[in-house]
Design an enzyme around this catalytic site. Structure first.
Site, PDB file in Angstrom:
ATOM      1  N   ASP A 137       0.834  -1.192   0.000  1.00  0.00           N
ATOM      2  CA  ASP A 137       0.000   0.000   0.000  1.00  0.00           C
ATOM      3  C   ASP A 137       0.875   1.251   0.000  1.00  0.00           C
ATOM      4  O   ASP A 137       2.011   1.241   0.478  1.00  0.00           O
ATOM      5  CB  ASP A 137      -0.913   0.017   1.229  1.00  0.00           C
ATOM      6  CG  ASP A 137      -2.081  -0.953   1.098  1.00  0.00           C
ATOM      7  OD1 ASP A 137      -2.323  -1.427  -0.020  1.00  0.00           O
ATOM      8  OD2 ASP A 137      -2.739  -1.235   2.116  1.00  0.00           O
ATOM      9  N   LYS A 157      -2.490   4.469  -4.360  1.00  0.00           N
ATOM     10  CA  LYS A 157      -3.863   4.778  -3.951  1.00  0.00           C
ATOM     11  C   LYS A 157      -3.921   6.184  -3.371  1.00  0.00           C
ATOM     12  O   LYS A 157      -3.436   6.436  -2.282  1.00  0.00           O
ATOM     13  CB  LYS A 157      -4.337   3.777  -2.893  1.00  0.00           C
ATOM     14  CG  LYS A 157      -4.887   2.493  -3.434  1.00  0.00           C
ATOM     15  CD  LYS A 157      -5.551   1.727  -2.309  1.00  0.00           C
ATOM     16  CE  LYS A 157      -6.081   0.397  -2.785  1.00  0.00           C
ATOM     17  NZ  LYS A 157      -6.749  -0.340  -1.704  1.00  0.00           N
ATOM     18  N   MET A 269      -8.034   6.921   8.605  1.00  0.00           N
ATOM     19  CA  MET A 269      -8.205   7.426   7.236  1.00  0.00           C
ATOM     20  C   MET A 269      -9.222   8.571   7.181  1.00  0.00           C
ATOM     21  O   MET A 269     -10.089   8.613   6.313  1.00  0.00           O
ATOM     22  CB  MET A 269      -8.646   6.290   6.298  1.00  0.00           C
ATOM     23  CG  MET A 269      -7.680   5.128   6.268  1.00  0.00           C
ATOM     24  SD  MET A 269      -8.241   3.781   5.189  1.00  0.00           S
ATOM     25  CE  MET A 269      -9.744   3.278   6.016  1.00  0.00           C
TER      26      MET A 269
END
Length: 362
Positions: A137, A157, A269
């Site tokens: 990630d 991402k 997040m």
């Protein structure tokens, strides 16, 4: 190969504990092993079972079907007291419902909050394997990426491009699996805590015919507050913890739980929509504007920063200090428990590392 098992032999598998297995068959030969080495048994029908023990509760079990045309004489091995050191090349049938020709395997691996010292031992050993392909990630820390001995790719991402990047991840994984590689999906925190881990397991299982192994990581939901000297529970202050994400499916804002005085809410997040989140907590979930808030940025890394404020000013403070992801947001009275000064007051703004160190007086 078609295997015919006669009624003269039976295989009984009994569970012991959470992951310990015992195997019994009509006629077996056993390899002599040290206590820490893999043990192997082979029955007269060619089913070999290899068990590797690591610690009290951790065992790996492998089945092998032995080619009947092999020159190995099982009876002869048995008469020698089970000293069977012959290696076999045949493999058990693979789980492959999609019909693809994949021969690789995949592991979902949690990297924790960012500090390499907080990796699990299993994670460290896996990342040290030069033969693996790591697909990481974007927010996995550079300190952890530096431990990878093999090839790795980083998923880009970013907000607004998450779905496209996720599809690219799946394409990378599919290509590598078809090449017979061991793919490690390296995810920040824990794979199953707001990390799409369950979605990826279903994708790999149902569309690529591979059942992933999942290795947990230390979730930032609990480790980041700890590294910022914030206990998520404290008697008389908080007796419950709620974990939330700042983004729902398709970028939506998830429903917020209503205010409770003795409750801690941890958001993952969510730093990218902090202003909206703060206003929603006040206006829609009945949080008092003076509710304490802390943000732990890059928890466990050398560049870790901790910002404190309340719902009325934390968004402007974060903007002023240029707080970025990955960050963990803690909302509730626990923010004040260990970070207040001698006067019982907590100054809003960044907390220096020195202010977070505990001195032990002899």
């Amino acid at each position: 190969m078609r295997i015919l098992l006669s009624s003269l032999s039976c295989l009984i598998i009994s569970l012991k504990g959470c992951s310990s297995f015992s195997f019994f068959s009509h006629h077996t030969t056993t390899t002599k092993q040290s206590p820490l080495s893999p043990s192997s048994t082979t029955d007269v029908f060619g089913l070999r079972t290899t068990t590797t023990t690591r610690g009290r509760y951790h065992q790996h079990v492998l089945f092998d079907f032995i080619d009947p045309s092999s020159s190995v004489n099982l009876e002869e091995n048995s008469s020698r007291g089970g000293d069977n050191s012959t290696e076999y090349n045949s493999q058990p049938p693979e789980f492959n419902p999609s019909g693809s020709s994949s021969k690789g395997k995949i592991t979902l691996l949690g990297s924790g909050p960012g500090d390499p010292d907080l990796l699990t031992v299993a994670a460290y050993h896996l990342l040290s394997d030069p033969s693996i392909l790591v697909i990481a990630d974007r927010l996995v820390s550079p300190e952890i990426l530096s431990l990878i001995k093999g090839e790795y790719k980083i998923a880009r991402k970013v907000p607004g491009c998450a779905e496209k990047a996720q599809e690219e991840i799946y394409e990378w994984c599919k290509e590598a699996l078809q090449q017979g590689k061991h793919v490690v999906r390296l995810k920040i925190g824990d794979p199953f805590v707001f990390g799409r881990g369950g979605e990826e397991v279903l994708k790999f299982r149902n569309e690529m015919g591979v059942e992933p192994v999942v290795i947990p990581g230390v979730s930032a939901a609990f480790s980041a507050p700890l590294l910022g000297m914030i206990p998520v529970t404290h008697r008389g202050v908080s007796n419950q913890v709620v974990m939330c994400t700042g983004y729902g499916r398709n970028g939506t804002c998830p429903d917020l739980i209503r205010y409770h005085e003795e409750q801690t809410v941890v958001f993952l997040m969510a730093v990218g929509r902090l202003e909206e989140l703060s206003q929603n907590l006040i206006n829609m979930a009945n949080y008092p504007p003076e509710t304490p808030v802390a943000i732990i940025e890059k928890a466990g890394c050398p560049s870790q920063r901790t910002l404190v404020g309340d719902l009325s000013d934390v968004a402007s403070l974060a903007k002023e200090c240029e707080i970025k992801a990955p960050s963990t947001i803690v909302v509730g009275g626990v923010v004040n428990v260990l970070l207040t000064g001698d006067d019982g007051q907590l100054e809003h703004g960044l907390i220096t590392p020195q202010a977070q160190q505990i001195e032990v007086n002899e």
